[in-house]
Write a protein that holds these residues in place. Structure first.
Motif, PDB file in Angstrom:
ATOM      1  N   THR A 184       0.869  -1.088   0.353  1.00 55.16           N
ATOM      2  CA  THR A 184       0.016   0.047  -0.063  1.00 55.16           C
ATOM      3  C   THR A 184       0.882   1.367  -0.383  1.00 55.16           C
ATOM      4  O   THR A 184       2.155   1.190   0.531  1.00 55.16           O
ATOM      5  CB  THR A 184      -0.476  -0.156   0.861  1.00 55.16           C
ATOM      6  N   SER A 219      -1.122   5.279   2.550  1.00 52.99           N
ATOM      7  CA  SER A 219      -2.720   4.729   2.631  1.00 52.99           C
ATOM      8  C   SER A 219      -1.861   3.938   4.453  1.00 52.99           C
ATOM      9  O   SER A 219      -1.625   3.028   4.528  1.00 52.99           O
ATOM     10  CB  SER A 219      -2.693   3.796   1.959  1.00 52.99           C
ATOM     11  N   ASP A 260      -4.301   3.533   7.769  1.00 54.04           N
ATOM     12  CA  ASP A 260      -5.276   3.234   7.622  1.00 54.04           C
ATOM     13  C   ASP A 260      -4.688   1.512   7.607  1.00 54.04           C
ATOM     14  O   ASP A 260      -4.606   0.638   6.689  1.00 54.04           O
ATOM     15  CB  ASP A 260      -6.619   3.101   7.337  1.00 54.04           C
ATOM     16  N   ASP A 294      -6.879   0.057   4.712  1.00 55.81           N
ATOM     17  CA  ASP A 294      -6.069  -0.553   3.634  1.00 55.81           C
ATOM     18  C   ASP A 294      -5.749  -1.110   2.980  1.00 55.81           C
ATOM     19  O   ASP A 294      -5.602  -2.137   2.298  1.00 55.81           O
ATOM     20  CB  ASP A 294      -5.545   0.788   3.481  1.00 55.81           C
TER      21      ASP A 294
END
Ligand code: XUL
Ligand code: CO
Length: 444
Positions: A350, A354, A356, A359
């Motif tokens: 990711t 990103s 979270d 994600d």
């Protein structure tokens, strides 16, 4: 289907259940829209077309550090600060993630699973402890190991290469590390074993004896093969080509170079090729080109699915979300009967921004859906469109008569010259590229 494993430990992804198929109309980012694991396509459940694997290094180890700044992601499994405790927590998080995602396989480097120790012996002990724990996790979840590998590129001792290092002592260290990684792979029932030659290449030809280094690489692979077979490894050894990065020139440049190398050293019975999309891009090839080249040579082993950024010249390892790529590669895989014992490993990360934890799920779901759409479209194209027939007719002149005789090598240049006169000037036949392209769009 694998069993979700979180029981009795900290839950690292609370609020996320087993990801399920909700269909194309779903607006739930944590659901599959196209990947429906048991749906039959061309007589085979979807999951068997892909044999998806989660890449341990990107998903659980990579916090987003780049040459301009440190990691940006706060992974709770890395909080303890104690290297072995972090490795144990990471394993818990990994199996929770993999089983919630519902993916059948994972892949790792030795150093992803267990930390490097102060000495080679300590590193081996760390690995042995973690392999033991991973074995239990696999047994309780049903998740399997698609492939294992040794990280022969991060430690500074490998700065001038591992198997191709000009210092023999480093080559011996690399051999010891591969021996331990092979043992780990066998213990965990790994279906394949990968060699990615991260630093097997050169930065300057001025200080490099290329011929000698390549010969060392061949001997090294041969000895690894022998040891693997000796300890009962029945799977395929896979070479993963990449033209550059980190070295300026890497020896396993692309599929064609690896095919030549394996044939030259009589390694084709034991070795096949693991192809990565972003590595293909760096070699100025399409993923489909590399896959077709390996398949034509009978050496297609497995895939690292990801994609690069068309405007960036390095290996960005993004999650594959380009449906055109997906259709083109599934078109090939359907025609050759699939990946066999190989699979699709998400060698993708990711983005640094990103941050979270969800994600990580969304990225994998998006890629799995992309490939599922590719599979559905490619299968429809093969079953319902004139695609195959058109391609066959393009070569019909070689199916019989003089064309067939030529293909079999039975006509010499004098006979061909006589035939040229007899058959006369050929009429123009369109290659119809735009029509082929329009078919892909129509079935997508
Ligand atoms: C690096 C790369 C590796 C290999 C395994 O570009 O692709 O992660 O897949 O060593
Ligand atoms: Co890779």
């Amino acid at each position: 289907m694998s069993t979700v494993v979180t029981i009795g430990r900290k839950e690292y992804f609370p609020g996320i259940e087993r990801i399920s198929y909700e269909g194309p109309d779903s607006v739930n980012p944590l659901a599959f829209k196209y990947y429906d694991e048991n749906r039959l396509i061309a007589g085979k459940p979807m999951k068997d077309h892909f044999r998806f694997a989660v890449a341990y290094w990107h998903t659980f180890c990579n916090t987003g550090a780049d040459p301009f700044g440190p990691g940006s992601k706060n992974f709770p499994w890395l909080e303890s600060g104690d290297p072995m405790q972090m490795a144990r927590d990471k394993l818990d998080a990994a199996f929770e993630f993999i089983t919630k995602l519902g993916v059948p396989f994972y892949c790792f480097h030795d150093r992803d699973l267990a930390p490097e120790g102060g000495t080679a012996a300590e590193s081996e002990r760390n690995l042995a402890e973690m392999v033991h724990l991973a074995e239990k996790k696999q047994a309780e979840s049903g998740v399997k190991l698609l492939w294992g590998t040794a990280n022969l590129f991060s430690h500074p001792k490998y700065m001038n290469g591992a198997a191709t290092n000009p210092d023999f002592r480093v080559v011996a260290q690399a051999a010891a590390q591969v021996k331990a990684a092979l043992e780990a792979t066998v213990e965990l029932g790994g279906e394949n074993y990968v060699f990615w030659g991260g630093r097997e290449g050169y930065y300057s030809l001025l200080n490099t004896d290329m011929k000698r280094e390549k010969a060392h690489l061949a001997v090294f692979l041969l000895k690894a093969r022998d040891y693997g077979r000796k300890i009962g490894f029945k799977g395929m050894f896979l070479i993963e080509p990449k033209p550059m990065e980190p070295t300026k020139h890497q020896y396993d440049f692309d599929v064609a170079a690896v095919v030549g190398f394996l044939r030259r050293h009589n390694l084709t019975d034991d070795f096949k090729i693991n192809i990565e999309n972003n590595h293909a891009t760096l070699a100025n090839h399409a993923f489909a080109h590399e896959i077709q080249t390996a398949a034509d040579a009978g050496l297609l082993g497995s895939l690292d699915v990801n994609q690069g950024d068309p405007h960036t010249g390095w290996d960005t390892d993004e999650f594959l979300h380009n449906i055109y790529d997906a259709v083109e590669i599934m078109l090939i895989l359907l025609q050759i009967g699939g990946l066999g014992k190989g699979g699709m490993n998400f060698d993708a990360k990711t983005r640094r921004s990103s941050t979270d934890l969800k994600d990580l799920f969304i990225a994998h779901i998006s890629s799995m859906d992309t490939l599922a759409r590719g599979l559905i479209a490619a299968n429809a194209l093969l079953e319902k469109s004139p695609y195959l027939q058109m391609k066959k007719e393009r070569y019909a002149g070689f199916d019989s008569g003089a064309g067939k005789a030529f293909e079999k090598g039975k006509l010499d240049l004098e006979q061909l010259t006589a035939l040229a006169a007899e058959l006369g000037e050929p009429e123009q036949i369109s290659g119809r590229q735009e029509f082929y392209e329009s078919l892909i769009n129509q079935f997508m």
